[in-house]
Write an enzyme that holds these catalytic residues in place. Structure first.
Site, PDB file in Angstrom:
ATOM      1  N   SER A  48       0.808  -1.220   0.000  1.00  0.00           N
ATOM      2  CA  SER A  48       0.000   0.000   0.000  1.00  0.00           C
ATOM      3  C   SER A  48       0.847   1.279   0.000  1.00  0.00           C
ATOM      4  CB  SER A  48      -0.969   0.003   1.177  1.00  0.00           C
ATOM      5  OG  SER A  48      -0.280  -0.156   2.398  1.00  0.00           O
ATOM      6  N   CYS A  78      -6.979  -6.227  -0.417  1.00  0.00           N
ATOM      7  CA  CYS A  78      -5.745  -6.262   0.365  1.00  0.00           C
ATOM      8  C   CYS A  78      -5.105  -4.872   0.435  1.00  0.00           C
ATOM      9  CB  CYS A  78      -4.817  -7.347  -0.173  1.00  0.00           C
ATOM     10  SG  CYS A  78      -3.650  -7.881   1.085  1.00  0.00           S
ATOM     11  N   ARG A 105      -2.712  -2.774   9.202  1.00  0.00           N
ATOM     12  CA  ARG A 105      -1.898  -3.490   8.209  1.00  0.00           C
ATOM     13  C   ARG A 105      -1.245  -4.729   8.812  1.00  0.00           C
ATOM     14  NH1 ARG A 105       2.251   0.538   5.762  1.00  0.00           N
ATOM     15  NH2 ARG A 105       2.590  -1.223   4.356  1.00  0.00           N
ATOM     16  N   HIS A 169      -7.313 -11.835  -1.210  1.00  0.00           N
ATOM     17  CA  HIS A 169      -7.120 -11.746  -2.660  1.00  0.00           C
ATOM     18  C   HIS A 169      -8.136 -12.645  -3.363  1.00  0.00           C
ATOM     19  CE1 HIS A 169      -3.093  -9.743  -2.844  1.00  0.00           C
ATOM     20  NE2 HIS A 169      -3.063 -10.164  -1.594  1.00  0.00           N
ATOM     21  N   GLU A 171      -8.694 -12.677  -6.432  1.00  0.00           N
ATOM     22  CA  GLU A 171      -8.253 -12.895  -7.823  1.00  0.00           C
ATOM     23  C   GLU A 171      -7.282 -14.063  -7.943  1.00  0.00           C
ATOM     24  OE1 GLU A 171      -7.010 -10.843  -5.745  1.00  0.00           O
ATOM     25  OE2 GLU A 171      -4.890 -10.473  -6.144  1.00  0.00           O
TER      26      GLU A 171
HETATM   27  N1  GLN Z   1       0.959  -5.959   3.632  1.00  0.00           N
HETATM   28  C1  GLN Z   1       0.629  -5.153   2.480  1.00  0.00           C
HETATM   29  C2  GLN Z   1       0.441  -3.683   2.887  1.00  0.00           C
HETATM   30  O1  GLN Z   1       0.411  -3.365   4.034  1.00  0.00           O
HETATM   31  C3  GLN Z   1      -0.628  -5.667   1.809  1.00  0.00           C
HETATM   32  C4  GLN Z   1      -0.394  -7.072   1.334  1.00  0.00           C
HETATM   33  C5  GLN Z   1      -1.157  -7.459   0.098  1.00  0.00           C
HETATM   34  O2  GLN Z   1      -1.708  -6.647  -0.614  1.00  0.00           O
HETATM   35  N2  GLN Z   1      -1.123  -8.751  -0.166  1.00  0.00           N
HETATM   36  O3  GLN Z   1       0.351  -2.854   2.038  1.00  0.00           O
END
Ligand code: GLN
Length: 194
Positions: A48, A78, A105, A169, A171
């Site tokens: 992110s 996610c 997160r 996820h 997808e």
């Molecule tokens: N841990 C990632 C984050 O904090 C997110 C992980 C993911 O998108 N699979 O941005």
């Protein structure tokens, strides 16, 4: 019906495949101008902080806020969920700040960095196969946000009107029903915007 996948970083091709299985056209969105042609947008998983930085650099923050303002549906998965949230636990700044929820997160701890499970999701008949990878969770939701699924009492899918978010996820499996759910949201928004 065209659904864009924000293609700055992350699992783009997999989302496009799932969108097409759900019966819509999937388009990799690399430039803000492309948003005008999209009826809905998916923000994929990845990192992110990186996605947020690239969004700022290429003008996507304002452009996606306007996209949302126009009532067009957005689905964050996610890292995409983190990017949509109004509040990120332990951080001063959020990214798009669109969805009325607070997220945490990497919330599942080291030993559970990644796992798969079957989840009951409101609005979908049979449990959905969910892949979690260093996943965030939704700590709390504000007014107007409906919780669609939980995992061990933690919120992992939520919807606020035209905004949808999942910690996992959808997808990465052949189960495209959450994409179909989103495609249905896009279809009804098109009807009401017409
Ligand atoms: N841990 C990632 C984050 O904090 C997110 C992980 C993911 O998108 N699979 O941005």
């Amino acid at each position: 019906m065209k659904i864009g996948v924000l293609a700055l970083q992350g699992a783009v091709a997999e989302h496009i495949r799932s969108i097409e299985l759900a019966g819509a056209e999937g388009v990799a969105v690399k430039k803000v101008e492309q948003l005008d042609d999209m009826d809905g947008l998916i923000i994929p998983g990845g990192e992110s902080t990186t996605i947020g930085k690239l969004m700022r650099k290429y003008g996507f923050i304002e452009a996606i806020r306007q996209f949302s303002e126009a009532g067009k549906p957005i689905f964050g998965t996610c890292a995409g969920l983190i990017v949509l949230a109004k509040n990120i636990s332990g951080q001063d700044d959020a990214h798009l700040s669109l969805m009325n929820m607070s997220v945490s997160r990497n919330a599942f701890g080291r030993q559970r960095e990644s796992f798969e499970t079957d989840l009951d999701v409101v609005g979908i008949d049979e449990p959905v196969r969910a892949v979690f990878i260093r996943a965030p969770l939704i700590e709390s939701v504000g007014e107007g946000v409906e919780v669609l699924s939980t995992y061990q009492d933690e919120i992992v899918t939520a919807r606020e009107g035209h905004l949808l978010a999942s910690s996992f996820h959808p997808e990465l499996t052949d189960d495209y029903r959450l994409h179909k759910y989103f495609a249905d949201m896009v279809e009804s928004s098109l009807k009401s915007l017409r």
